[in-house]
Write a protein that holds these residues in place. Structure first.
Motif, PDB file in Angstrom:
ATOM      1  N   ASP A   7       0.823  -1.208   0.000  1.00  0.00           N
ATOM      2  CA  ASP A   7       0.000   0.000   0.000  1.00  0.00           C
ATOM      3  C   ASP A   7       0.857   1.258   0.000  1.00  0.00           C
ATOM      4  N   THR A   8       2.008   1.214   0.659  1.00  0.00           N
ATOM      5  CA  THR A   8       2.857   2.387   0.811  1.00  0.00           C
ATOM      6  C   THR A   8       4.298   2.054   0.455  1.00  0.00           C
ATOM      7  N   CYS A  58       0.946   0.653  -4.344  1.00  0.00           N
ATOM      8  CA  CYS A  58      -0.403   0.914  -4.847  1.00  0.00           C
ATOM      9  C   CYS A  58      -0.773   2.394  -4.794  1.00  0.00           C
ATOM     10  N   ASP A  59      -0.250   3.123  -3.816  1.00  0.00           N
ATOM     11  CA  ASP A  59      -0.551   4.546  -3.668  1.00  0.00           C
ATOM     12  C   ASP A  59       0.747   5.339  -3.793  1.00  0.00           C
ATOM     13  N   ALA A  62       1.954   7.958  -1.265  1.00  0.00           N
ATOM     14  CA  ALA A  62       2.505   7.499   0.017  1.00  0.00           C
ATOM     15  C   ALA A  62       3.952   7.060  -0.190  1.00  0.00           C
ATOM     16  N   CYS A  63       4.783   8.004  -0.624  1.00  0.00           N
ATOM     17  CA  CYS A  63       6.146   7.700  -1.073  1.00  0.00           C
ATOM     18  C   CYS A  63       7.222   8.195  -0.115  1.00  0.00           C
ATOM     19  N   ARG A 174      -6.678   5.007 -14.851  1.00  0.00           N
ATOM     20  CA  ARG A 174      -5.678   5.564 -13.939  1.00  0.00           C
ATOM     21  C   ARG A 174      -4.302   5.549 -14.612  1.00  0.00           C
ATOM     22  N   VAL A 202       2.523  11.251  -9.440  1.00  0.00           N
ATOM     23  CA  VAL A 202       1.347  11.959  -8.925  1.00  0.00           C
ATOM     24  C   VAL A 202       1.091  13.219  -9.736  1.00  0.00           C
ATOM     25  N   PRO A 214      -1.165   2.363  -9.574  1.00  0.00           N
ATOM     26  CA  PRO A 214       0.021   1.770  -8.963  1.00  0.00           C
ATOM     27  C   PRO A 214       1.328   2.208  -9.643  1.00  0.00           C
ATOM     28  N   ARG A 244       3.068  10.804   3.496  1.00  0.00           N
ATOM     29  CA  ARG A 244       2.504  11.087   2.177  1.00  0.00           C
ATOM     30  C   ARG A 244       2.902  12.459   1.668  1.00  0.00           C
ATOM     31  N   SER A 247      -1.775  14.510  -2.483  1.00  0.00           N
ATOM     32  CA  SER A 247      -2.161  13.957  -3.787  1.00  0.00           C
ATOM     33  C   SER A 247      -2.951  14.952  -4.626  1.00  0.00           C
TER      34      SER A 247
END
Length: 325
Positions: A7-8, A58-59, A62-63, A174, A202, A214, A244, A247
């Motif tokens: 996720d992150t 996936c997000d 959240a890098c 996406r 992003v 993703p 994060r 976004s």
């Protein structure tokens, strides 16, 4: 090939370190005097390596990481992202955020492998072309940004790009991005590379007016140096927390230009010692610190203020020393 999904980025980073420690193979150090892997000819640094290694975040917003053991510099993350997006290879500009960049320059003025110059100048504006390609044909497989150049292998250079390419894909409405790395320092450099390219992801999704999907990472050599293994173990045992980037990206192109102009003014004032960083007017487009560019502006302002204060303290110390002489 199995690709782990997270996720992150923090989760992907921790999993990567644990995989290296559990499954990595020992590889002798390089002896190329132009490589940081040999400390530019001064030492041999063996590695533990997985080749290749892949993961998906996936997000991509959240890098970022939060770690008490080794906290990446948010100033360098912000400064590098803007330096790359501006298409710059100017050494002084990036050294304002990370002085270690000077070790990679051949001429003391520029960095020959700078991602931004290769993405936006040396072969035209590859980023704009990729976005235009997807606007015209969302199913395209040709929206690519290539950092590698066959000329890189003709002569040794200290700044041999670690990134090979990015591919932008619109799937299920996406934007997905595939980052391909020639070489990836998994412990020390990956947090900066991930913030750079996932931040670009992003931003590019907003420029296309679609959500960010993703982010897929392919590292042909995913490694940690043997002299870093103890820190790698400690990081794997005490995982960093996820953080994060905003976004929400408002008016990507014009706001990016406003951010570039603002950063240039901040840096000029901070280095000149002729004024206060707080007196540099903040453009209205950058006031909202919960927006992508506004958040970067706040980090850049804080760094410029700290640099200005440090410079003033040094000047005051020099003046006291001169008066005591």
């Amino acid at each position: 090939m199995t690709v782990d999904q997270h996720d992150t980025f923090a989760a992907a980073y921790t999993a990567g370190l644990r995989a290296l420690l559990a499954e990595g193979r020992e590889v002798p150090g390089v002896n190329d005097g132009s490589s940081v892997g040999s400390q530019f000819g001064h030492a041999t640094r063996a590695t533990v390596e997985l080749a290749p290694y892949t993961f998906t975040v996936c997000d991509p917003a959240a890098c970022l990481l939060r770690s008490d053991l080794r906290q990446p510099s948010t100033a360098y993350i912000a400064g590098q992202w803007l330096w790359v997006m501006a298409g710059s290879d100017d050494l002084d500009r990036i050294s304002f955020y990370n002085s270690r960049g000077r070790a990679f320059s051949e001429d003391g003025r520029r960095l020959s492998g700078a991602f931004g110059a290769r993405m936006r100048r040396s072969a035209g504006d590859q980023l704009s072309r990729a976005l235009d390609q997807l606007r015209a044909d969302p199913a395209s497989r040709r929206a690519t940004i290539v950092f590698a150049d066959p000329a890189d292998s003709r002569q040794p250079t200290r700044d041999f790009p670690c990134a090979l390419a990015l591919q932008l894909l619109v799937r299920d409405g996406r934007l997905e991005v595939v980052t391909t790395m020639r070489s990836q320092s998994a412990l020390m450099v990956l947090p900066y590379d991930a913030a750079l390219f996932m931040g670009l992801h992003v931003w590019a999704a907003a420029a296309l007016g679609i959500p960010a999907g993703p982010h897929h990472w392919v590292a042909n050599s995913f490694h940690v140096y043997e002299d870093e293994l103890e820190l790698a173990r400690r990081m794997a045992d005490a995982p960093p927390a996820p953080a994060r980037m905003p976004s929400r990206v408002a008016n990507p192109e014009p706001t990016l230009q406003a951010l570039e102009a603002y950063e240039r003014q901040l840096r000029t004032v901070a280095l000149s010692g002729s004024g206060r960083v707080g007196d540099v007017p903040l453009p209205s487009a950058l006031i909202d610190a919960t927006e992508f560019h506004g958040a970067l502006a706040a980090v850049l302002q804080d760094h410029a203020a700290a640099r200005a204060a440090a410079g003033a303290a040094r000047s005051a110390g020099d003046a006291r020393g001169a008066s005591d002489a």
